[in-house]
Write a protein that holds these residues in place. Structure first.
Motif, PDB file in Angstrom:
ATOM      1  N   SER A 222      42.762  11.857  29.248  1.00 11.43           N
ATOM      2  CA  SER A 222      43.364  12.125  30.678  1.00 11.43           C
ATOM      3  C   SER A 222      44.663  11.959  30.813  1.00 11.43           C
ATOM      4  O   SER A 222      45.489  11.468  31.720  1.00 11.43           O
ATOM      5  N   SER A 224      46.943  14.141  30.110  1.00  8.78           N
ATOM      6  CA  SER A 224      47.650  15.171  30.723  1.00  8.78           C
ATOM      7  C   SER A 224      47.610  15.219  32.289  1.00  8.78           C
ATOM      8  O   SER A 224      48.579  15.680  32.779  1.00  8.78           O
ATOM      9  N   GLN A 225      46.436  14.938  32.705  1.00  6.31           N
ATOM     10  CA  GLN A 225      46.531  14.470  34.200  1.00  6.31           C
ATOM     11  C   GLN A 225      47.450  13.780  34.624  1.00  6.31           C
ATOM     12  O   GLN A 225      47.835  13.809  35.815  1.00  6.31           O
ATOM     13  N   CYS A 227      50.340  12.725  33.311  1.00  2.00           N
ATOM     14  CA  CYS A 227      51.753  13.631  33.121  1.00  2.00           C
ATOM     15  C   CYS A 227      51.827  14.585  34.434  1.00  2.00           C
ATOM     16  O   CYS A 227      52.969  14.630  35.039  1.00  2.00           O
ATOM     17  N   LEU A 228      50.809  15.304  34.771  1.00  4.65           N
ATOM     18  CA  LEU A 228      51.058  16.161  35.770  1.00  4.65           C
ATOM     19  C   LEU A 228      51.198  15.629  37.152  1.00  4.65           C
ATOM     20  O   LEU A 228      52.041  15.693  38.051  1.00  4.65           O
ATOM     21  N   CYS A 254      53.072  17.148  26.450  1.00  2.00           N
ATOM     22  CA  CYS A 254      52.141  18.490  25.910  1.00  2.00           C
ATOM     23  C   CYS A 254      51.986  18.937  24.507  1.00  2.00           C
ATOM     24  O   CYS A 254      51.203  19.098  23.909  1.00  2.00           O
ATOM     25  N   SER A 259      48.502  20.419  24.436  1.00  2.00           N
ATOM     26  CA  SER A 259      47.516  21.063  25.284  1.00  2.00           C
ATOM     27  C   SER A 259      48.922  22.185  25.880  1.00  2.00           C
ATOM     28  O   SER A 259      49.683  21.695  26.423  1.00  2.00           O
ATOM     29  N   SER A 261      47.804  24.660  27.959  1.00  2.00           N
ATOM     30  CA  SER A 261      47.490  24.869  29.350  1.00  2.00           C
ATOM     31  C   SER A 261      48.517  23.838  30.043  1.00  2.00           C
ATOM     32  O   SER A 261      48.820  24.186  31.118  1.00  2.00           O
ATOM     33  N   THR A 262      48.440  22.734  29.669  1.00  4.65           N
ATOM     34  CA  THR A 262      49.239  21.611  30.759  1.00  4.65           C
ATOM     35  C   THR A 262      50.762  22.090  30.505  1.00  4.65           C
ATOM     36  O   THR A 262      51.703  21.782  31.431  1.00  4.65           O
ATOM     37  N   GLU A 265      51.618  24.678  32.892  1.00  6.15           N
ATOM     38  CA  GLU A 265      51.649  24.198  34.090  1.00  6.15           C
ATOM     39  C   GLU A 265      53.051  23.340  34.496  1.00  6.15           C
ATOM     40  O   GLU A 265      53.449  23.568  35.598  1.00  6.15           O
TER      41      GLU A 265
END
Length: 437
Positions: A222, A224-225, A227-228, A254, A259, A261-262, A265
């Motif tokens: 998790s 990446s989450q 980071c967002l 990323c 990732s 996809s990240t 985003e």
């Protein structure tokens, strides 16, 4: 002048004089006392009366038969107070942070303090380790925090960071760096939340530290989450303006995961607020090159789109071409293993580095009908500039892999000769290129 008789003192010292500095008097031992009798010949009651009389007159009598004046006793007691601190004074020193002068500091005092500190450590109710700081300099507090962390004293560093000023953001940054280096991402994010709760405003470097820490610990789930979420906090607040450094740090997270996809985003979130630079493009292409082989062919199309954007930005003189961008793009195209993509790579390398094109389009195996369309699209992806980059062994490595995939043995040796003769780059044969079937 007082005279006292003691036969043993007379034999031992004779007519030796003792100087009393307080009243400048000289007392001599004579053969007879004022009473004419020896003190030993007196009764016990008379001896006690004689001792009391001497004490009232400023003298004292002890068991070792020595005379001491009252001022000498006072000086000795004062010296003992200087060298030996009581527990109450030492406790006051720990609480207030006051120190005594250098003239009172001695080895005896230090040893006493060590014993007292050991006593306080045993008593958990009165455990006092750190002094409160009396300074208004946030950087001074941060320096003390950094010193404690260098000794792995996280408890002391946290004490000074929390008991310091409200704007001691630099001290909190050091604490978060320490936790990231120890591999504790959750601990660093807790410090970030605690810093905001206590009123310390995160600065621009705070967000960079957290992004770099997440990239350093990208193997954690998790990540990446997180980071967002941090990027969302950065974009919503008004105290710090988002910069390209924050974007590059987030893209590095990323890339290390990796990732894709990240990554998209992150790009879509900051598209209107931050302009992408050369490092951003290089990190995006690196993320595509680290993707799985199953999706590499699709990511080759994304790499072509990014490359077209790079060429348009170079034409507008907003960015410049670098070797890192070209190498990252080449790794994506080679990983796709599609002959058409590899041929496009050789054409782009020929344009960027000024290399001759030894591999012809007609020699590409498995050439599809879409090759002509690719050639038309390729015309928009060429740099067409007189300034060429200098090729090195890394570029030759990608070219050797491309020739191996295209099964162009003659073209491979032509490239090796060109690098050796024209560019003075020695290349050891690491690939066995087969002839085309």
């Amino acid at each position: 002048m007082y005279k006292y008789f003691r036969s043993d003192l007379f034999i031992r010292f004779g007519l030796r004089a003792i100087y009393k500095p307080s009243c400048s008097k000289i007392f001599k031992f004579a053969s007879t006392s004022s009473t004419g009798k020896s003190l030993e010949s007196l009764t016990s009651r008379q001896q006690e009366r004689k001792v009391r009389e001497q004490r009232r007159k400023g003298l004292s009598w002890d068991i070792s038969d020595k005379y001491y004046d009252k001022e000498f006793q006072n000086r000795k007691k004062l010296q003992e107070r200087k060298t030996t601190r009581t527990s109450s004074k030492f406790q006051n020193t720990l609480k207030t942070g006051k120190r005594y002068g250098k003239k009172h500091q001695s080895t005896e005092r230090i040893g006493t303090e060590d014993k007292l500190s050991a006593r306080y450590k045993e008593n958990s109710n009165e455990k006092i380790k750190y002094r409160r700081l009396k300074t208004d300099d946030a950087f001074k507090i941060a320096e003390i925090v950094q010193t404690n962390l260098s000794r792995d004293d996280e408890e002391g560093a946290l004490f000074y960071a929390t008991k310091g000023l409200k704007n001691s953001t630099v001290a909190w940054n050091y604490l978060m760096i320490y936790k990231f280096e120890k591999g504790s991402v959750s601990g660093a994010l807790k410090y970030f939340s605690e810093m905001r709760r206590r009123g310390s405003v995160p600065n621009s470097h705070t967000y960079t530290v957290i992004f770099n820490g997440l990239a350093q610990n990208s193997s954690i789930e998790s990540i990446s989450q997180k980071c967002l979420n941090l990027l969302q906090i950065l974009l919503e607040q008004n105290a710090v303006k988002p910069t390209v450094l924050h974007l590059n740090s987030a893209l590095k997270v990323c890339s290390n995961i990796p990732s894709v996809s990240t990554m998209y985003e992150v790009i879509y979130a900051v598209e209107e607020k931050i302009k992408i630079d050369e490092i951003s493009y290089c990190t995006m292409l690196t993320t595509l090159s680290r993707s799985s082989e199953k999706e590499s062919e699709d990511y080759a199309q994304d790499a072509m789109t990014i490359w077209a954007d790079i060429i348009s930005r170079i034409a507008a003189k907003e960015i410049r071409m670098t070797e890192r961008i070209a190498l990252a793009f080449g790794r994506v195209m080679v990983k796709s293993k599609e002959p058409t993509n590899i041929y496009i790579l050789l054409r782009i390398f020929s344009d960027v580095y000024g290399l001759p094109m030894f591999c012809l389009r007609e020699d590409i195996p498995g050439r599809s009908d879409t090759t002509s369309a690719r050639d038309e699209m390729l015309s928009n992806h060429l740099l067409r500039s007189d300034k060429k980059l200098k090729a090195s062994e890394r570029e030759m490595s990608l070219i050797a892999q491309a020739c191996e995939l295209l099964r162009q043995k003659e073209a491979y040796y032509d490239y090796v000769d060109h690098f050796r003769d024209k560019l003075h780059v020695e290349w050891k044969e690491k690939y066995k290129v087969r002839n085309k079937e």
